[in-house]
Design a protein around this motif. Structure first.
Motif, PDB file in Angstrom:
ATOM      1  N   LEU A  12      21.303   5.885  51.130  1.00  0.00           N
ATOM      2  CA  LEU A  12      22.562   6.401  50.598  1.00  0.00           C
ATOM      3  C   LEU A  12      22.506   6.591  48.813  1.00  0.00           C
ATOM      4  N   GLU A  13      22.694   7.589  48.443  1.00  0.00           N
ATOM      5  CA  GLU A  13      22.713   7.525  47.100  1.00  0.00           C
ATOM      6  C   GLU A  13      24.067   8.689  46.746  1.00  0.00           C
ATOM      7  N   LYS A  14      24.400   8.793  45.436  1.00  0.00           N
ATOM      8  CA  LYS A  14      25.375   9.321  45.170  1.00  0.00           C
ATOM      9  C   LYS A  14      25.195  10.966  44.789  1.00  0.00           C
ATOM     10  N   GLY A  15      25.915  11.758  45.229  1.00  0.00           N
ATOM     11  CA  GLY A  15      25.610  13.247  44.994  1.00  0.00           C
ATOM     12  C   GLY A  15      26.709  13.682  44.014  1.00  0.00           C
ATOM     13  N   LYS A  16      26.755  14.943  43.898  1.00  0.00           N
ATOM     14  CA  LYS A  16      27.967  15.265  42.932  1.00  0.00           C
ATOM     15  C   LYS A  16      29.253  15.001  43.302  1.00  0.00           C
ATOM     16  N   ILE A  17      30.162  14.722  42.392  1.00  0.00           N
ATOM     17  CA  ILE A  17      31.464  14.026  42.837  1.00  0.00           C
ATOM     18  C   ILE A  17      32.325  15.179  42.931  1.00  0.00           C
ATOM     19  N   SER A  18      32.967  15.174  44.089  1.00  0.00           N
ATOM     20  CA  SER A  18      33.854  16.334  44.397  1.00  0.00           C
ATOM     21  C   SER A  18      35.312  15.542  44.546  1.00  0.00           C
ATOM     22  N   CYS A  19      35.455  14.173  44.624  1.00  0.00           N
ATOM     23  CA  CYS A  19      36.612  13.471  44.830  1.00  0.00           C
ATOM     24  C   CYS A  19      36.868  12.274  43.868  1.00  0.00           C
ATOM     25  N   LEU A  20      37.923  12.111  43.239  1.00  0.00           N
ATOM     26  CA  LEU A  20      38.127  10.848  42.517  1.00  0.00           C
ATOM     27  C   LEU A  20      39.193  10.448  43.120  1.00  0.00           C
ATOM     28  N   PHE A  53      37.928  12.582  33.033  1.00  0.00           N
ATOM     29  CA  PHE A  53      36.763  12.597  33.982  1.00  0.00           C
ATOM     30  C   PHE A  53      36.698  13.711  34.811  1.00  0.00           C
ATOM     31  N   VAL A  54      38.044  13.975  35.115  1.00  0.00           N
ATOM     32  CA  VAL A  54      38.349  15.061  36.299  1.00  0.00           C
ATOM     33  C   VAL A  54      38.010  16.519  35.530  1.00  0.00           C
ATOM     34  N   LYS A  55      38.254  16.460  34.119  1.00  0.00           N
ATOM     35  CA  LYS A  55      38.108  17.915  33.609  1.00  0.00           C
ATOM     36  C   LYS A  55      36.689  18.086  33.540  1.00  0.00           C
ATOM     37  N   ASN A  56      35.748  17.075  33.028  1.00  0.00           N
ATOM     38  CA  ASN A  56      34.584  17.087  32.913  1.00  0.00           C
ATOM     39  C   ASN A  56      33.536  17.387  34.124  1.00  0.00           C
ATOM     40  N   ALA A  57      34.186  16.752  35.032  1.00  0.00           N
ATOM     41  CA  ALA A  57      33.745  16.900  36.220  1.00  0.00           C
ATOM     42  C   ALA A  57      33.791  17.927  37.195  1.00  0.00           C
ATOM     43  N   ARG A  58      35.009  18.588  36.784  1.00  0.00           N
ATOM     44  CA  ARG A  58      35.757  19.827  37.723  1.00  0.00           C
ATOM     45  C   ARG A  58      35.718  19.329  39.123  1.00  0.00           C
ATOM     46  N   VAL A  59      36.313  18.151  39.161  1.00  0.00           N
ATOM     47  CA  VAL A  59      36.832  17.417  40.444  1.00  0.00           C
ATOM     48  C   VAL A  59      37.749  18.278  41.315  1.00  0.00           C
ATOM     49  N   LYS A  60      37.450  18.592  42.534  1.00  0.00           N
ATOM     50  CA  LYS A  60      38.138  19.404  43.250  1.00  0.00           C
ATOM     51  C   LYS A  60      39.286  18.553  44.049  1.00  0.00           C
ATOM     52  N   THR A  61      39.240  17.288  44.450  1.00  0.00           N
ATOM     53  CA  THR A  61      40.194  16.428  44.857  1.00  0.00           C
ATOM     54  C   THR A  61      40.497  15.159  44.342  1.00  0.00           C
ATOM     55  N   VAL A  62      41.574  15.208  43.793  1.00  0.00           N
ATOM     56  CA  VAL A  62      42.135  13.647  43.332  1.00  0.00           C
ATOM     57  C   VAL A  62      43.264  12.853  44.475  1.00  0.00           C
TER      58      VAL A  62
END
Length: 320
Positions: A15-23, A61-70
């Motif tokens: 188990l490792e972290k992938g691209k962050i899509s949800c904060l 962080f949301v802006k920098n990561a372009r997070v899709k779901t909060v």
């Protein structure tokens, strides 16, 4: 009970972290209820709440990561005075596809928060509403007297605003009332929909089934009844390796009220912060997280047992 790391080793998976899509933001532990299964042990006596400075760093962080779901949770996130500001700012970001608020519903029946359903509708907020059962006696057992009737009133109000039927998402959450795994999600959803529609005219989109995590108040309750070892063995015996590729911690991070970062809300409660030099959300760049090993413990067996469990319900039919 087998250690989760041993289970991973035997499965040949990592188990490792992938691209962050949800904060996932935990806005604090203050809550109007004192539910006996609450893993964060929230309640009216708690005062911890995320302040505006931490919220601003989360937004960066949301802006920098372009997070899709909060994913906004608590406690009762409605009780945080900065909730409206957070939602307003998130709605300005075109790449944020979903803003969801996890609500116990009863809080929206209080005078101070009665305008929030309209606010949520205007800002196209998805509502994930905890309703432990469609039967009053089961809800009363978990949440206290009078909560069920409040939940029904608010669900009807949300329907009138278009939730569950006119493009606004209303999803309900079921968790077992004891030391057992949830039944099949699709079957439970059908039972919820039929019962709530026939008795109260209530419509909703989907039902999420979530397995009770043996931490917080639920763990304490199991220990007092001498049931903890049996429950942990149940989780171990129902280990399902197919769920390992679908667990939410691969693409999600959780932020507590002080801005510390975790792989999930359960690690947050257990104070298993992500192993990084400075794990404050304002100091982390999205790329710093990719490829990092996810912190695990015996509690992780909960998410992969049986049909699987996540903040979005059963993992059984979830795409990898």
């Amino acid at each position: 009970m087998r250690d989760f790391e041993d289970v991973l080793l035997m499965s040949g998976q990592f188990l490792e972290k992938g691209k962050i899509s949800c904060l996932q933001m935990n806005l604090g532990y203050k809550c109007n209820l004192n539910c006996n299964h609450c893993h964060v042990e929230a309640g009216p006596h708690r005062h911890e709440q995320m302040d505006l400075a931490v919220i601003e760093d989360c937004l960066r962080f949301v802006k920098n990561a372009r997070v899709k779901t909060v994913d906004i949770t608590g406690g009762a996130p409605e009780m945080n005075p900065n909730l409206r500001y957070l939602i307003h700012e998130l709605r300005k970001l075109p790449f944020v596809e979903s803003i969801l608020v996890r609500s116990n519903l009863a809080i929206l029946d209080e005078d101070k928060y009665e305008d929030l359903p309209q606010f949520f509708a205007e800002n196209k907020v998805d509502i994930v509403a905890s309703l432990p059962c469609y039967l009053e006696e089961n809800v009363t057992y978990q949440r206290g007297k009078g909560v069920y009737s409040k939940n029904i009133r608010i669900l009807q109000k949300l329907n009138r605003l278009g939730y569950g039927k006119a493009g606004l998402k209303l999803n309900l959450v079921y968790n077992p009332g004891g030391n057992f795994l949830p039944g099949p999600q699709q079957e439970l959803e059908s039972a919820y929909k039929e019962n709530l529609r026939q008795r109260f005219g209530i419509e909703f989109n989907s039902l999420y089934t979530i397995t009770n995590m043996p931490i917080g108040r639920f763990r304490s309750s199991l220990e007092k009844q001498g049931l903890l070892d049996g429950y942990l063995n149940l989780l171990t015996e129902n280990f399902n390796s197919e769920n390992l590729g679908k667990v939410m911690c691969r693409n999600l991070i959780n932020v507590d009220w002080q801005g510390r970062v975790y792989d999930c809300d359960f690690n947050h409660v257990l104070k298993l912060a992500i192993d990084i030099k400075d794990n404050y959300i304002g100091s982390i760049k999205p790329g710093d997280l990719v490829g990092r090993p996810i912190k695990v413990g015996s509690h992780c067996l909960t998410c992969v047992a049986g049909a699987g469990s996540s903040c979005q319900g059963s993992l059984k039919n979830k795409a990898v």
